[in-house]
Design an enzyme around this catalytic site. Structure first.
Site, PDB file in Angstrom:
ATOM      1  N   GLY A 208       0.826  -1.213   0.000  1.00  3.58           N
ATOM      2  CA  GLY A 208       0.000   0.000   0.000  1.00  3.58           C
ATOM      3  C   GLY A 208       0.851   1.250   0.000  1.00  3.58           C
ATOM      4  O   GLY A 208       2.048   1.181  -0.294  1.00  3.58           O
ATOM      5  N   ASN A 209       0.253   2.369   0.300  1.00  3.87           N
ATOM      6  CA  ASN A 209       1.022   3.614   0.430  1.00  3.87           C
ATOM      7  C   ASN A 209       0.330   4.505   1.462  1.00  3.87           C
ATOM      8  O   ASN A 209      -0.705   4.157   2.001  1.00  3.87           O
ATOM      9  CB  ASN A 209       1.184   4.305  -0.935  1.00  3.87           C
ATOM     10  CG  ASN A 209      -0.158   4.658  -1.547  1.00  3.87           C
ATOM     11  OD1 ASN A 209      -0.903   5.459  -1.011  1.00  3.87           O
ATOM     12  ND2 ASN A 209      -0.476   4.026  -2.682  1.00  3.87           N
ATOM     13  N   TYR A 210       0.940   5.658   1.737  1.00  7.61           N
ATOM     14  CA  TYR A 210       0.478   6.502   2.845  1.00  7.61           C
ATOM     15  C   TYR A 210      -0.692   7.421   2.502  1.00  7.61           C
ATOM     16  O   TYR A 210      -1.062   8.256   3.317  1.00  7.61           O
ATOM     17  CB  TYR A 210       1.638   7.364   3.354  1.00  7.61           C
ATOM     18  CG  TYR A 210       2.728   6.580   4.026  1.00  7.61           C
ATOM     19  CD1 TYR A 210       2.469   5.869   5.193  1.00  7.61           C
ATOM     20  CD2 TYR A 210       4.014   6.538   3.498  1.00  7.61           C
ATOM     21  CE1 TYR A 210       3.461   5.141   5.821  1.00  7.61           C
ATOM     22  CE2 TYR A 210       5.021   5.817   4.118  1.00  7.61           C
ATOM     23  CZ  TYR A 210       4.741   5.128   5.278  1.00  7.61           C
ATOM     24  OH  TYR A 210       5.715   4.417   5.903  1.00  7.61           O
ATOM     25  N   SER A 211      -1.265   7.305   1.326  1.00  9.34           N
ATOM     26  CA  SER A 211      -2.342   8.231   0.966  1.00  9.34           C
ATOM     27  C   SER A 211      -3.508   8.124   1.953  1.00  9.34           C
ATOM     28  O   SER A 211      -3.969   7.030   2.265  1.00  9.34           O
ATOM     29  CB  SER A 211      -2.835   7.924  -0.451  1.00  9.34           C
ATOM     30  OG  SER A 211      -4.018   8.645  -0.701  1.00  9.34           O
ATOM     31  N   ALA A 276      -3.775   7.618  -5.192  1.00  9.95           N
ATOM     32  CA  ALA A 276      -2.378   7.175  -5.270  1.00  9.95           C
ATOM     33  C   ALA A 276      -2.429   5.683  -5.585  1.00  9.95           C
ATOM     34  O   ALA A 276      -2.481   4.836  -4.683  1.00  9.95           O
ATOM     35  CB  ALA A 276      -1.689   7.433  -3.941  1.00  9.95           C
TER      36      ALA A 276
END
Ligand code: C5P
Length: 401
Positions: A208-211, A276
């Site tokens: 995943g990512n921090y969005s 994102a």
């Protein structure tokens, strides 16, 4: 314009409080649903019975309703409101709002409100002229609040000067005009992607990512506030948005987001690709949890995800507007311009992770917009809500061409 709108009317402890009964009456007559919140001092100036009778709802003053022990949720009220108007706003409440002193239900709701906030100050002329009050009002304006300036005239102290609350009929007119001016997107359809995507590795893990989704949700709110029907396709986020014009489609992976976007894109007037999206997904998702004991150096093979913005824009009709985002750490302008062309966008919003107050998880953003005509628009650091206003202002221009 106020028909069906949810308006929180905040009343604080000033003599002008008696005039707010007229404001509540005008709002209700125009078809708005009004929830009155009074500070404890306001109750000394006008009785809650008058206001609950006029609004048709019990007035809220405390965090807890004494006889039932019920907790009054400032968060729910903040989300419910299409607008909040604080009239009269005393010097003390203005200071609390400017500095986040949430010691009563009104300021707490203000801090939770996602909707536009209007305040009509009323106080003695010297308090109004004091640099502290002026500074606090400047701070509140800077946060995007609308200050309805007080009038000059005779004050409760019998002194004459600036400090009389604007007349309720005029406060009403400001609200009415505000909602009227913001209907430029009425009847338009806008699709917005938001948040991260999660790409499964096995049943318990993902890439995943921090969005956080905050920027995309602020855009959805802004477009809907201007009358657009919004389809908000969002990855996994911890956000809520309760707006009658927003249809939320929850997805997890880039493939799911792609599918949802392609399903809806054809009927849209515009699309903002704010998500994102993970660039890669796992080639072979494990059906069982990958065990550490059997894998000293596990290797996960990745394959490319579809580029959602580019594939939607490939089927773009004439007149359809597409907007992208570029989050960059280096070579920012070149990369953003390149994406603008490659993804066939009308404009692209660049945020650089090198700028303080920009990027993931923050409540603020600092953006530069590049248009397909070659214009560069630079903006200051602002709350994501106000960045959304700037972006939707430009989108509206493109949509009305
Ligand atoms: O290429 P990059 O990921 O930096 O491009 C960012 C822009 O493209 C954003 O508008 C993002 O929402 C969109 N995008 C997309 N699908 C992808 C990757 C990015 O829609 N797979």
């Amino acid at each position: 314009m106020l028909q069906g709108k949810h308006i929180v009317v905040g009343i604080t402890g000033g003599i002008a409080a008696y005039k707010t009964a007229t404001l509540v009456r005008l709002l209700v007559k125009a078809g708005a649903e009004v929830q009155v919140i009074m500070t404890p001092n306001a109750r000394e100036f006008i009785t809650p019975v008058t206001l609950s009778t006029l609004s048709g709802k019990p007035v809220i003053s405390e965090f807890f309703t004494a006889n039932t022990g019920q907790w009054n949720s400032h968060v729910d009220l903040g989300l419910w409101a299409d607008a909040m108007v604080i009239a009269p706003a005393t010097a003390s409440t203005i200071a609390k709002m400017a500095h986040g002193v949430a010691d009563n239900m009104l300021v707490t709701t203000y801090l939770s409100a996602k909707a536009p906030v209007f305040l009509a100050p009323a106080m003695d002329l010297d308090m109004m002229a004091h640099p502290t009050t002026r500074h606090n009002l400047d701070l509140l304006r800077g946060y995007g609040n609308h200050v309805i300036e007080p009038r000059e005239g005779e004050l409760a102290s019998h002194l004459v000067g600036k400090g009389r609350m604007e007349e309720p009929e005029n406060i009403f007119a400001v609200l009415d005009a505000f909602f009227a001016s913001r209907q430029e997107l009425a009847g338009k359809k806008v699709l917005i992607t938001a948040g991260p995507t999660h790409e499964r590795i096995d049943p318990v893990r993902f890439i995943g990512n921090y969005s956080s989704g905050k920027m995309g949700f602020a855009l959805a709110q802004e477009c809907a506030d201007r009358g657009a029907h919004v389809t908000l396709v969002t990855g996994p986020v911890a956000l809520r948005l309760a707006h009658p014009l927003v249809t939320r489609v929850d997805v997890t992976s880039a493939d799911e987001m792609h599918q949802a976007v392609m399903e809806h894109f054809g009927e849209q007037d515009a699309a903002i690709f704010c998500a994102a999206v993970a660039d890669y997904k796992v080639a072979n998702v494990a059906t069982k949890k990958i065990k550490r004991e059997h894998n000293e150096n596990p290797i996960i093979e990745l394959v490319k995800n579809p580029d959602i913005a580019a594939s939607a824009a490939a089927s773009k009709r004439s007149g359809q507007v597409t907007v992208g985002f570029a989050l960059e750490t280096d070579n920012e302008e070149f990369n953003a311009q390149d994406k603008l062309q490659r993804k066939n966008l009308d404009f692209i919003v660049l945020n650089s992770l090198r700028d303080k107050g920009a990027g993931f998880q923050t409540d603020t953003n600092k953006v530069t917009i590049f248009t397909r005509e070659g214009d560069t628009l630079r903006y200051d650091t602002k709350s994501k809500r106000l960045v959304a206003v700037d972006i939707v202002d430009l989108l509206t221009k493109y949509m009305s061409r």
